[in-house]
Scaffold this motif. Structure first.
Motif, PDB file in Angstrom:
ATOM      1  N   VAL A  88      57.729  68.989  84.726  1.00 39.45           N
ATOM      2  CA  VAL A  88      58.082  69.301  83.343  1.00 39.45           C
ATOM      3  C   VAL A  88      57.072  70.290  82.756  1.00 39.45           C
ATOM      4  O   VAL A  88      57.439  71.288  82.130  1.00 39.45           O
ATOM      5  N   ALA A  89      55.786  70.028  82.971  1.00 42.33           N
ATOM      6  CA  ALA A  89      54.740  70.913  82.454  1.00 42.33           C
ATOM      7  C   ALA A  89      54.867  72.327  83.022  1.00 42.33           C
ATOM      8  O   ALA A  89      54.539  73.307  82.342  1.00 42.33           O
ATOM      9  N   SER A  90      55.361  72.434  84.255  1.00 47.03           N
ATOM     10  CA  SER A  90      55.540  73.740  84.896  1.00 47.03           C
ATOM     11  C   SER A  90      56.871  74.390  84.533  1.00 47.03           C
ATOM     12  O   SER A  90      57.157  75.506  84.977  1.00 47.03           O
ATOM     13  N   GLY A  91      57.713  73.685  83.779  1.00 43.23           N
ATOM     14  CA  GLY A  91      59.020  74.230  83.390  1.00 43.23           C
ATOM     15  C   GLY A  91      60.071  74.122  84.464  1.00 43.23           C
ATOM     16  O   GLY A  91      61.128  74.766  84.371  1.00 43.23           O
ATOM     17  N   LEU A  92      59.811  73.313  85.499  1.00 40.91           N
ATOM     18  CA  LEU A  92      60.753  73.188  86.607  1.00 40.91           C
ATOM     19  C   LEU A  92      61.791  72.099  86.381  1.00 40.91           C
ATOM     20  O   LEU A  92      62.810  72.058  87.078  1.00 40.91           O
ATOM     21  N   LEU A  93      61.539  71.227  85.443  1.00 42.15           N
ATOM     22  CA  LEU A  93      62.491  70.206  84.993  1.00 42.15           C
ATOM     23  C   LEU A  93      62.487  70.206  83.473  1.00 42.15           C
ATOM     24  O   LEU A  93      61.440  70.406  82.859  1.00 42.15           O
ATOM     25  N   VAL A  94      63.638  69.936  82.903  1.00 38.39           N
ATOM     26  CA  VAL A  94      63.736  69.775  81.453  1.00 38.39           C
ATOM     27  C   VAL A  94      64.541  68.512  81.177  1.00 38.39           C
ATOM     28  O   VAL A  94      65.375  68.095  81.987  1.00 38.39           O
TER      29      VAL A  94
END
Length: 87
Positions: free
Chosen positions: A78-84
């Motif tokens: 999530v922090a890397s923007g790979l999951l939302v």
């Protein structure tokens, strides 16, 4: 209701069997997930509990350890923007 996660449209996925490679086309960052990460990635859209159950079963770890590891990985994704969060 439990949180549910999805992959953003900007993330491309290559499943290599024992690992998964994720490419964020927006940032051009590439990430590789190991076997455990692959199990989490492939099951996270079914929810944290499903991912925990699959990790515990496939890697013979207790549920508390599996949950801690799954949550840590999901937080990083999530922090890397790979999951939302599905919303």
């Amino acid at each position: 209701m439990a949180k549910q996660w999805v992959r953003p449209d900007t993330v491309m996925v290559s499943d290599l069997g024992d690992e998964v490679v994720l490419l964020d086309t927006a940032t051009r960052a590439m990430h590789t997930l190991n076997r455990t990460g692959r199990v989490v990635w492939m099951s996270i859209e079914d929810g944290i509990d499903a991912a925990v159950d699959r990790v515990a079963a496939q890697f013979a770890v207790d549920a508390d350890t599996a949950r801690r590891d799954v949550v840590e990985l999901v937080d990083g994704l999530v922090a890397s923007g790979l999951l939302v969060e599905r919303g």
